[in-house]
Design an enzyme around this catalytic site. Structure first.
Site, PDB file in Angstrom:
ATOM      1  N   GLY A  55      40.397  40.645  48.168  1.00 18.25           N
ATOM      2  CA  GLY A  55      40.687  41.939  48.780  1.00 18.25           C
ATOM      3  C   GLY A  55      40.785  42.978  47.689  1.00 18.25           C
ATOM      4  CB  CYS A  82      39.501  36.801  44.315  1.00 21.38           C
ATOM      5  SG  CYS A  82      39.278  38.197  43.207  1.00 21.38           S
ATOM      6  CG  HIS A 169      34.698  35.886  44.776  1.00 17.96           C
ATOM      7  ND1 HIS A 169      35.398  36.217  45.907  1.00 17.96           N
ATOM      8  CD2 HIS A 169      35.003  36.817  43.849  1.00 17.96           C
ATOM      9  CE1 HIS A 169      36.086  37.329  45.687  1.00 17.96           C
ATOM     10  NE2 HIS A 169      35.878  37.709  44.444  1.00 17.96           N
ATOM     11  CD  GLU A 171      34.156  33.915  48.333  1.00 19.43           C
ATOM     12  OE1 GLU A 171      34.615  32.927  47.733  1.00 19.43           O
ATOM     13  OE2 GLU A 171      34.649  35.055  48.235  1.00 19.43           O
ATOM     14  CB  SER A 223      17.032  42.061  74.012  1.00 20.87           C
ATOM     15  OG  SER A 223      17.380  41.138  72.984  1.00 20.87           O
ATOM     16  N   GLY A 225      15.624  39.083  71.648  1.00 20.07           N
ATOM     17  CA  GLY A 225      16.244  38.832  70.346  1.00 20.07           C
ATOM     18  C   GLY A 225      16.889  37.448  70.337  1.00 20.07           C
ATOM     19  CG  ASP A 227      22.454  37.338  68.531  1.00 22.61           C
ATOM     20  OD1 ASP A 227      22.139  36.356  67.836  1.00 22.61           O
ATOM     21  OD2 ASP A 227      22.882  38.402  68.066  1.00 22.61           O
ATOM     22  CB  SER A 228      19.944  38.353  74.529  1.00 25.25           C
ATOM     23  OG  SER A 228      18.591  38.575  74.264  1.00 25.25           O
ATOM     24  CE  LYS A 370      20.896  37.045  64.462  1.00 24.97           C
ATOM     25  NZ  LYS A 370      21.124  38.059  65.488  1.00 24.97           N
TER      26      LYS A 370
END
Ligand code: XMP
Length: 514
Positions: A55, A82, A169, A171, A223, A225, A227-228, A370
């Protein structure tokens, strides 16, 4: 069996979603919560482990983001990253100070491989550092387990209490063994079995959705896309014929895309989605006529979309559930999880249709990142080219045409974009770029073609590399490829006499070109 959960406590750093994604890559489910979340709520979740993220700011300053000391004595393993590492030190009585130089970027790291956190990690490795403050004195009971040239305590631990602090970090992919370290924490130290898998997610979701929906009717705006599409197919698995999918063709799709969507999801495709295609192209062009201001265009497209969708929904009659393709970053970024400010409010055309008569919203992908949505898509047998489609904004080419949108301009940008995408693919570059497209500038200028003077448009090509789409760098497309694309566009697409390549990053630019 109790569901395994790791809680990621967000202190507002830039890589926080990345932390959660990496944990999930270890097959452990995790959720992001703001540091302001009441500890009682965190306790109720009964997490197997807690990770404190990075942060901004300094943990010793007044008003700095902090946490209750109790967090470290609940018997739940805690890993501070961190800022999280510094805060752990500060709250437990160690000392955090400002360093004379900022340590930033790839840094050589020496680790003590006898630490459970560094099991299987090379003793000399590379990590990603980004800090001003450093741990000058560890809290009592801690021992140092890693160091760099400038940072004597790059990691520390108190094994008896299950507390681990890392200054760098893990990640970020530049930390070579970062995922291994997170794996060691969640799987070995927290003892998670690793039962978060997408095939189980599909089975579990199909069961849960089926139970919830019963014999109710479900409506989904598709759509095309990722996700949909994934949401729709998941729903159809769960409730079959009770689902109707409406695809609004707003005339702002990429070249041939509407037909491609219909080929996959329509009656001749492999799914049974009760697919309804609405050709609303002329309506959208009429609504957009004469409008140049980008936000106004977005608003018109969004509102028109809702109107068309509502009209279709009315034909279907009352439904019980409406499906939304919301995914986890939308949840986090809209300020509901985590600590990030509201970054995007504009995303996804449509919002909620108010006049559609429905009882409840279904958001089957609400907890997925995603890359997990894509895996679910593959599990469901959705074609790879659709699952790995690059992002395409809800308002479509409406945000890739500067100035007024007309049918002719749509045709120009569609043709140029198709050529660009084809050549990028031919050059084998598509996998390396996170997003690339052509946009139509509103600039017309003088050119010469054959012996004739022309006065035509300039196409702008854009290609970016990005991790999270919040910042991005312009990609270095080989000159040869750009030259070929340029020559094809000016030769094959009418009313274009110039092609420009956008080398602007984000910030200061945005990815889209509106
Ligand atoms: P910007 O242009 O804001 O875009 O840098 C960041 C990412 O978001 C996508 N984008 C959208 N996606 N609806 C969407 O679903 C939208 O209205 C929208 N606007 C931008 C953009 O394509 C990029 O990936």
């Amino acid at each position: 069996m109790e569901k395994e959960l790791v809680v990621v406590i967000d202190f507002g750093g830039q890589y926080n979603q990345l932390v959660a994604r990496r944990v999930r890559e270890c097959n452990v489910y995790c959720e992001i919560y703001s540091y302001k979340t009441d500890l009682a709520i965190i306790k109720e979740l009964r997490p197997r482990g807690i990770i404190l993220t990075g942060g901004p700011g300094s943990c010793y300053e007044e008003g700095a983001a902090t946490c209750s000391p109790e967090l470290f004595s609940m018997g739940i393993p805690v890993l501070g990253l961190c800022y999280g590492a510094q805060l752990m030190t500060h709250v437990l009585g160690g000392q955090v100070c400002r360093a004379s130089v900022r340590e930033y970027g790839r840094t050589e790291l020496e680790v003590d491989t006898s630490s459970g956190l560094f099991e299987g990690v090379a003793p000399h490795t590379v990590c990603w550092m980004s800090h001003f403050d450093y741990i000058a004195q560890m809290a009592s009971g801690f021992r140092a387990t890693a160091r760099t040239a400038d940072c004597p305590v790059a990691a520390a631990e108190c094994v008896e209490k299950g507390l681990y602090a890392i200054q760098f970090h893990p990640e970020v992919l530049h930390t070579v063994d970062g995922t291994k370290m997170l794996y060691n924490f969640v799987r070995n130290i927290c003892g998670c079995r690793g039962d978060w898998r997408m095939d189980t997610f599909v089975k579990e979701s199909v069961r849960a959705i089926g139970e919830k929906v019963g014999d109710g009717k479900v409506l989904c705006a598709l759509s095309g896309g990722v996700d949909s599409s994934v949401a729709a197919v998941l729903l159809s698995r769960a409730v079959g014929e009770q689902l109707t999918c409406v695809f609004v063709d707003h005339g702002l799709m990429r070249k041939n895309e509407s037909d491609e969507v219909e080929a996959v999801f329509g009656s001749k495709g492999g799914y049974h989605l009760n697919f309804v295609r609405v050709d609303a192209r002329e309506r959208f062009y009429a609504a957009l006529a004469g409008v140049e201001e980008p936000e106004q265009k977005r608003k018109i497209i969004g509102e028109e979309f809702i109107r068309v969708f509502e009209e279709e929904a009315r034909k279907i009659g009352a439904v019980d559930f409406l499906v939304q393709g919301t995914i986890y970053p939308d949840v986090v970024e809209s300020g509901l999880g985590g600590e990030s400010a509201v970054i995007k409010s504009h995303h996804n055309v449509g919002g909620l249709p108010e006049c559609v008569d429905f009882r409840e919203i279904l958001e089957p992908l609400r907890n997925l990142f995603k890359d997990e949505v894509r895996k679910v898509g593959l599990e469901l047998g959705i074609p790879e080219n659709l699952v790995y489609r690059q992002p395409f904004p809800g308002p479509g080419l409406g945000v890739r045409i500067i100035g007024e949108v007309t049918a002719e301009k749509v045709r120009i940008v569609q043709d140029a974009d198709a050529i660009y995408r084809e050549e990028v693919e031919n050059a084998g570059l598509s996998g390396e770029l996170n997003q690339y497209f052509a946009a139509l500038t509103n600039m017309r200028s003088v050119g010469v073609m054959g012996d004739e003077r022309t006065y035509d448009y300039a196409i702008a090509l854009r290609a970016v590399n990005t991790v999270d789409f919040m910042t991005a760098e312009a990609a270095q497309i080989p000159w040869e490829v750009l030259r070929k694309v340029t020559s094809r566009i000016v030769n094959e697409v009418g009313h274009v006499n110039r092609v420009l390549y956008d080398v602007t990053g984000k910030p200061p630019g945005t990815i889209e070109f509106e």
